[in-house]
Design an enzyme around this catalytic site. Structure first.
Site, PDB file in Angstrom:
ATOM      1  N   ASP A  29       0.854  -1.196   0.000  1.00  0.00           N
ATOM      2  CA  ASP A  29       0.000   0.000   0.000  1.00  0.00           C
ATOM      3  C   ASP A  29       0.885   1.239   0.000  1.00  0.00           C
ATOM      4  OD1 ASP A  29      -1.877   1.992   0.431  1.00  0.00           O
ATOM      5  OD2 ASP A  29      -2.123   1.511   2.564  1.00  0.00           O
ATOM      6  N   ASN A  31      -0.308   4.517  -0.419  1.00  0.00           N
ATOM      7  CA  ASN A  31      -0.953   5.778  -0.044  1.00  0.00           C
ATOM      8  C   ASN A  31      -1.660   5.746   1.310  1.00  0.00           C
ATOM      9  OD1 ASN A  31      -3.137   4.188  -0.664  1.00  0.00           O
ATOM     10  ND2 ASN A  31      -3.897   5.469  -2.360  1.00  0.00           N
ATOM     11  N   ASP A  37      -1.869  -1.273  -3.949  1.00  0.00           N
ATOM     12  CA  ASP A  37      -2.135  -0.538  -5.187  1.00  0.00           C
ATOM     13  C   ASP A  37      -0.998  -0.728  -6.186  1.00  0.00           C
ATOM     14  OD1 ASP A  37      -0.102   1.332  -4.220  1.00  0.00           O
ATOM     15  OD2 ASP A  37      -1.676   2.153  -2.947  1.00  0.00           O
ATOM     16  N   ASP A 208      -9.503 -16.132 -16.829  1.00  0.00           N
ATOM     17  CA  ASP A 208     -10.192 -16.605 -15.638  1.00  0.00           C
ATOM     18  C   ASP A 208     -11.397 -17.463 -15.998  1.00  0.00           C
ATOM     19  OD1 ASP A 208     -10.744 -16.316 -12.637  1.00  0.00           O
ATOM     20  OD2 ASP A 208     -12.617 -15.580 -13.504  1.00  0.00           O
ATOM     21  N   GLU A 273      -7.241 -20.748 -16.822  1.00  0.00           N
ATOM     22  CA  GLU A 273      -7.634 -21.372 -15.566  1.00  0.00           C
ATOM     23  C   GLU A 273      -8.851 -22.233 -15.853  1.00  0.00           C
ATOM     24  OE1 GLU A 273      -9.438 -20.179 -11.199  1.00  0.00           O
ATOM     25  OE2 GLU A 273     -10.204 -19.342 -13.056  1.00  0.00           O
TER      26      GLU A 273
END
Length: 538
Positions: A29, A31, A37, A208, A273
């Site tokens: 992270d 921020n 992110d 996916d 997948e």
């Protein structure tokens, strides 16, 4: 008869590659909002590159209401603000490529979010240009759903929509309406999505749940599944899924998609997948020849209740390397299953087990997927009910180990609050035992799993036999798995004691072999608990 391995210079970059899966919400992270992110990922790409992997796979970061944490896409061609911006993604690509890392991203083609503009148009009425872009059907005369299909996440695979006065289909959450990929216009739109990201420099796609992309248009009922004694926690488990997935036209769409990728320079990578009872046939079908996908992976080793020699031998034996056969990919961990040390070993065996498991994964014929934190040996985190985020875990509480427990924050620095993942409370709790396994702790310990992983990745990359060679199972007993990997001028014997008890095993021609690499306690063909080795032919 297997095909002889081609020379390294003639092979595409992805053949035998090791790809590191990053779950963006949980990696780093930048921020201070408690959610990982893209900038956080970019700042840690040097660490990833130093592992010795060939590329990264990013789980979804697209615009989404996050009903299924990004696998419900509301805009295929933008970044969700929680992860950053398209400029942040472009910077990630640039940094990855500068470090020699390829970038593979998820593509979710079976369904979208119910917040996608396509679905808003489709549900408006039955005559608009996108009216048939999703799977709609009338109710039965008494008002019930069109057939007996069940959702993976529980309940009927149909939800009533008052706007159209019809049911729409969803194999997963009701917030994930099923695209009608039979429709040429939908296929064209999905191919345009692929072009958007290829134009931005991505090196490939993981597709996916691609066997869910097409259904039987006749909407025939699924037959009941025979009772094999396996516990059933969902209505989905009571059916054979012969009509709501795995349609015979899926390969034609994959050929169309492959044709798009082949217009771009360089070698672009595609991996499917594929889950379910028919996954072996479907994986072979989706990767057959040179005009479909490059590779596929299923859930044989992700879902197997125990990591045993016979389970591994059975899985790898399904990919013998016959002419025209696709290239396999393997994973022991990902974002959909509990962490492997918790699934397959006792806490007392953790350290020895994860070292053996890492060598095993990197000795298999095919590509290897490493899940973030797997190189640290992270165990599954127990998530309290009130902290659960995963809709499947909430629906099935307390009968499943939640996917949340495998999606917790990456521990970077042991002595910092939240293990250096963020300055704010993370979206999921840090595992209580994860700081002791943090990156900075393992960096300072030359005997750590992190150091071993780097060493083994270096060995694999330098070996044609391990990356692209043939494989032969020599032994698969209750205790020992022994496999031979061969390429022109190179012959390796990889032996694994997959139990905690010490044992002795030697090949028939033991005098011809020299043990070159050892994991855990290995003597003269005597293996301590979870001992493993690579031997070279003299």
């Amino acid at each position: 008869m297997t095909d002889a391995p081609s020379s390294p210079a003639a092979d595409p970059w992805w053949k035998g590659a090791v790809i590191y899966q990053i779950y963006p919400r949980s990696f780093a992270d930048s921020n201070g909002d408690g959610v990982g992110d893209l900038v956080g990922i970019t700042r840690h790409l040097d660490y990833v590159a130093a592992l010795g992997v060939d590329g990264i796979w990013l789980s979804p970061f697209f615009t989404s209401p996050m009903a299924d944490f990004g696998y419900d896409v509301a805009d295929y061609e933008d970044v969700d603000p929680i992860f950053g911006t398209l400029a942040d993604f472009d910077a990630l690509i640039a940094r990855a490529h500068a470090l020699g890392l390829k970038v593979v991203i998820d593509q979710v083609y079976a369904h979208t979010s119910d917040q996608h503009a396509w679905f808003a148009d489709s549900r408006a009425d039955r005559t608009n240009p996108r009216a048939d872009w999703y799977v709609w059907a009338d109710a039965k005369p008494e008002g019930s759903p069109p057939n007996n299909w069940q959702s993976v996440f529980g309940g009927a695979a149909w939800t009533w929509d008052a706007r159209r006065r019809q049911y729409y289909m969803h194999n997963f959450l009701k917030e994930q309406p099923q695209l009608n990929v039979h429709l040429e216009a939908v296929q064209s739109a999905l191919c345009d999505t692929a072009r958007f990201w290829l134009d931005r420099g991505v090196d490939g796609f993981r597709l996916d749940a691609i066997n869910f992309a097409m259904h039987d248009p006749a909407l025939a009922d699924n037959p009941p599944a025979p009772d094999d004694g396996t516990p059933r926690t969902r209505p989905f488990d009571f059916q054979l899924h012969v009509h709501n997935q795995g349609h015979a036209d899926i390969p034609r769409f994959l050929e169309r998609l492959r044709a798009v990728l082949d217009t771009y320079p360089g070698e672009r990578f595609t991996v499917a997948e594929v889950g379910g009872a028919d996954s072996d046939r479907e994986m072979k079908l989706f990767t057959r020849g040179d005009d479909r996908l490059n590779s596929a992976y299923g859930f044989e080793l992700l879902y197997t209740p125990a990591l045993t020699p016979r389970a591994v031998a059975d899985a790898i034996g399904r990919w013998p390397g016959h002419a025209g056969e696709g290239w396999p990919s393997w994973a022991f961990e990902n974002h959909d299953v509990p962490r492997a040390p918790t699934r397959w070993s006792d806490a007392a065996d953790h350290d020895a087990f994860v070292r053996m498991k890492m060598l095993l994964l990197l000795c298999l014929r095919g590509n290897a997927f490493l899940y973030y934190g797997e190189e640290l040996g992270l165990p599954q985190v127990t998530i309290a009910y009130e902290d659960l985020q995963d809709p499947e875990a909430i629906a099935n509480w307390p009968l499943t180990l939640s996917r949340d427990g495998a999606r917790t924050p990456m521990p970077w620095r042991a002595d910092e609050r939240y293990a250096g993942f963020s300055t704010a409370k993370p979206w999921l709790p840090v595992g209580h035992d994860h700081p002791a396994l943090a990156v900075d702790r393992q960096e300072g310990d030359e005997h750590s799993l992190l150091h071993l992983t780097r060493h083994l990745l270096h060995i694999r990359k330098d070996s044609v036999a391990l990356t692209r060679g043939d494989l032969r199972v020599v032994e698969a007993s209750d205790t020992i798995l022994a496999i031979e990997r061969t390429a022109p001028g190179e012959r390796l014997l990889c032996v694994f004691n997959m139990r905690r008890e010490p044992t002795h095993w030697a090949p028939a021609d033991a005098e011809r072999w020299r043990i070159a690499e050892r994991v855990n306690q290995v003597g003269d063909w005597t293996f301590g608990g979870f001992g493993a080795c690579i031997a070279e032919a003299d």
